[in-house]
Design a protein around this motif. Sequence first.
Motif, PDB file in Angstrom:
ATOM      1  N   ALA A 124      -8.602 -13.604   6.317  1.00  0.00           N
ATOM      2  CA  ALA A 124      -8.788 -13.096   4.875  1.00  0.00           C
ATOM      3  C   ALA A 124      -9.644 -13.793   4.059  1.00  0.00           C
ATOM      4  O   ALA A 124      -9.901 -14.928   4.425  1.00  0.00           O
ATOM      5  N   ASP A 125     -10.233 -13.089   3.172  1.00  0.00           N
ATOM      6  CA  ASP A 125     -11.126 -13.915   2.103  1.00  0.00           C
ATOM      7  C   ASP A 125     -10.329 -14.492   1.056  1.00  0.00           C
ATOM      8  O   ASP A 125     -10.948 -15.302   0.044  1.00  0.00           O
ATOM      9  N   GLY A 126      -8.918 -14.203   0.753  1.00  0.00           N
ATOM     10  CA  GLY A 126      -8.210 -14.651  -0.341  1.00  0.00           C
ATOM     11  C   GLY A 126      -8.405 -13.949  -1.543  1.00  0.00           C
ATOM     12  O   GLY A 126      -7.476 -14.314  -2.431  1.00  0.00           O
ATOM     13  N   SER A 127      -8.852 -12.837  -1.450  1.00  0.00           N
ATOM     14  CA  SER A 127      -8.969 -11.907  -3.058  1.00  0.00           C
ATOM     15  C   SER A 127      -8.648 -10.474  -2.376  1.00  0.00           C
ATOM     16  O   SER A 127      -8.973  -9.665  -3.312  1.00  0.00           O
ATOM     17  N   GLY A 128      -7.676 -10.326  -1.283  1.00  0.00           N
ATOM     18  CA  GLY A 128      -7.329  -9.060  -0.972  1.00  0.00           C
ATOM     19  C   GLY A 128      -7.915  -8.254   0.032  1.00  0.00           C
ATOM     20  O   GLY A 128      -7.648  -7.105   0.238  1.00  0.00           O
ATOM     21  N   HIS A 129      -8.976  -8.940   0.549  1.00  0.00           N
ATOM     22  CA  HIS A 129      -9.766  -8.540   1.872  1.00  0.00           C
ATOM     23  C   HIS A 129      -9.145  -8.896   3.069  1.00  0.00           C
ATOM     24  O   HIS A 129      -9.071 -10.084   3.068  1.00  0.00           O
ATOM     25  N   TRP A 160     -10.277  -4.469   5.998  1.00  0.00           N
ATOM     26  CA  TRP A 160      -9.716  -3.739   5.300  1.00  0.00           C
ATOM     27  C   TRP A 160     -10.081  -4.328   3.552  1.00  0.00           C
ATOM     28  O   TRP A 160     -10.069  -5.388   3.304  1.00  0.00           O
ATOM     29  N   ASP A 161     -10.931  -3.410   2.924  1.00  0.00           N
ATOM     30  CA  ASP A 161     -11.324  -3.680   1.521  1.00  0.00           C
ATOM     31  C   ASP A 161     -10.246  -3.229   0.559  1.00  0.00           C
ATOM     32  O   ASP A 161      -9.700  -1.895   0.583  1.00  0.00           O
ATOM     33  N   LYS A 162      -9.787  -3.841  -0.313  1.00  0.00           N
ATOM     34  CA  LYS A 162      -8.804  -3.726  -1.269  1.00  0.00           C
ATOM     35  C   LYS A 162      -9.322  -2.308  -2.061  1.00  0.00           C
ATOM     36  O   LYS A 162      -8.362  -1.816  -2.860  1.00  0.00           O
ATOM     37  N   TYR A 163     -10.322  -2.128  -2.108  1.00  0.00           N
ATOM     38  CA  TYR A 163     -10.896  -0.929  -3.053  1.00  0.00           C
ATOM     39  C   TYR A 163     -10.903   0.322  -2.352  1.00  0.00           C
ATOM     40  O   TYR A 163     -10.676   1.414  -2.683  1.00  0.00           O
ATOM     41  N   SER A 164     -11.447   0.273  -0.789  1.00  0.00           N
ATOM     42  CA  SER A 164     -11.672   1.443  -0.220  1.00  0.00           C
ATOM     43  C   SER A 164     -10.641   1.421   1.080  1.00  0.00           C
ATOM     44  O   SER A 164     -11.311   2.427   2.053  1.00  0.00           O
ATOM     45  N   GLY A 165      -9.992   0.626   1.356  1.00  0.00           N
ATOM     46  CA  GLY A 165      -9.447   0.637   2.731  1.00  0.00           C
ATOM     47  C   GLY A 165     -10.131   0.376   3.812  1.00  0.00           C
ATOM     48  O   GLY A 165     -11.116  -0.392   3.737  1.00  0.00           O
ATOM     49  N   ILE A 214       1.100  -1.192  -0.073  1.00  0.00           N
ATOM     50  CA  ILE A 214      -0.082   0.128  -0.030  1.00  0.00           C
ATOM     51  C   ILE A 214       0.785   1.176  -0.171  1.00  0.00           C
ATOM     52  O   ILE A 214       0.487   2.182  -0.430  1.00  0.00           O
ATOM     53  N   SER A 215       2.161   1.274   0.600  1.00  0.00           N
ATOM     54  CA  SER A 215       2.949   2.465   0.534  1.00  0.00           C
ATOM     55  C   SER A 215       3.046   2.810  -0.826  1.00  0.00           C
ATOM     56  O   SER A 215       3.396   2.134  -1.878  1.00  0.00           O
ATOM     57  N   GLY A 216       3.253   4.173  -0.885  1.00  0.00           N
ATOM     58  CA  GLY A 216       3.601   4.884  -2.055  1.00  0.00           C
ATOM     59  C   GLY A 216       2.326   5.174  -3.126  1.00  0.00           C
ATOM     60  O   GLY A 216       2.708   5.556  -4.349  1.00  0.00           O
ATOM     61  N   ILE A 217       1.208   4.659  -2.767  1.00  0.00           N
ATOM     62  CA  ILE A 217       0.121   4.553  -3.718  1.00  0.00           C
ATOM     63  C   ILE A 217      -0.606   6.146  -3.724  1.00  0.00           C
ATOM     64  O   ILE A 217      -0.900   6.717  -4.550  1.00  0.00           O
ATOM     65  N   ALA A 218      -1.150   6.624  -2.510  1.00  0.00           N
ATOM     66  CA  ALA A 218      -1.844   7.695  -2.379  1.00  0.00           C
ATOM     67  C   ALA A 218      -1.155   8.932  -2.124  1.00  0.00           C
ATOM     68  O   ALA A 218      -1.947   9.886  -2.056  1.00  0.00           O
ATOM     69  N   VAL A 254      -8.117   5.105   5.238  1.00  0.00           N
ATOM     70  CA  VAL A 254      -8.292   4.538   3.932  1.00  0.00           C
ATOM     71  C   VAL A 254      -6.971   4.512   2.840  1.00  0.00           C
ATOM     72  O   VAL A 254      -6.886   3.792   2.029  1.00  0.00           O
ATOM     73  N   ASP A 255      -5.988   5.222   3.327  1.00  0.00           N
ATOM     74  CA  ASP A 255      -4.893   5.528   2.408  1.00  0.00           C
ATOM     75  C   ASP A 255      -3.698   4.780   2.307  1.00  0.00           C
ATOM     76  O   ASP A 255      -2.996   4.608   1.556  1.00  0.00           O
ATOM     77  N   ILE A 256      -3.322   4.195   3.596  1.00  0.00           N
ATOM     78  CA  ILE A 256      -2.180   3.417   3.930  1.00  0.00           C
ATOM     79  C   ILE A 256      -2.649   2.260   5.044  1.00  0.00           C
ATOM     80  O   ILE A 256      -3.683   2.125   5.547  1.00  0.00           O
TER      81      ILE A 256
END
Length: 195
Positions: free
Chosen positions: A128-133, A151-156, A88-92, A116-118
């Motif tokens: 985990a759910d196995g798909s990024g959440h 943690w939602d992979k789209y909205s943090g 997540i680092s360096g994205i937002a 939401v940003d980091i």
Amino acid sequence: MSWTDIETWIGENSPALYAVLLPSSSAVDIADAEESIGYALPAELVGWWRQFGGIGETYARWALVPPMWQPHGLDNALRLRTMMMQAISGIAFRTLGEEKDYEATALREPAGTPCVDIWLPAWLPVAADGSGHELFVDLRDGDLHGCVMEWDKYSGADRDPLWPNVTAMLDDALRALRGETGHRLVFERNDFRWE
């Protein structure tokens, strides 16, 4: 703690899952983890990981916590914490300095405050759910120290906590496994899922 009853349920209802449960964490493992992450773990989380070491299988097969969550043992939690912070680092943010300032401010917020940003260093994955959440325990100070958030992979982590602690999460999972909630467990060969 509900984990003992959950493990009994697993032994009676899912021998394939029971066979892939990993050994629990030792007191030394827990102390080493606390030292490496810089946060003390809540007593109920320590108690759980002293009984449960994780599942040596893929996420999709063993969603013990409805509707889709496969719990992590300590080793996987530490690995995923590091992975999430790096991913997540360096994205937002335009600069690392801006990101670090945002992180410092977010770390001063009480546990349970959305971010939401980091991925914060005070967050430790527990399922985990196995798909990024991910479900994580918030180790920041405050009345909700140890709460479980998503943690939602789209909205943090943009929502309020799902449970006040891992004990409440496991209690809900046990009730669902016993058929005491609106969730319905469906067995498919050696696997199961929730409807």
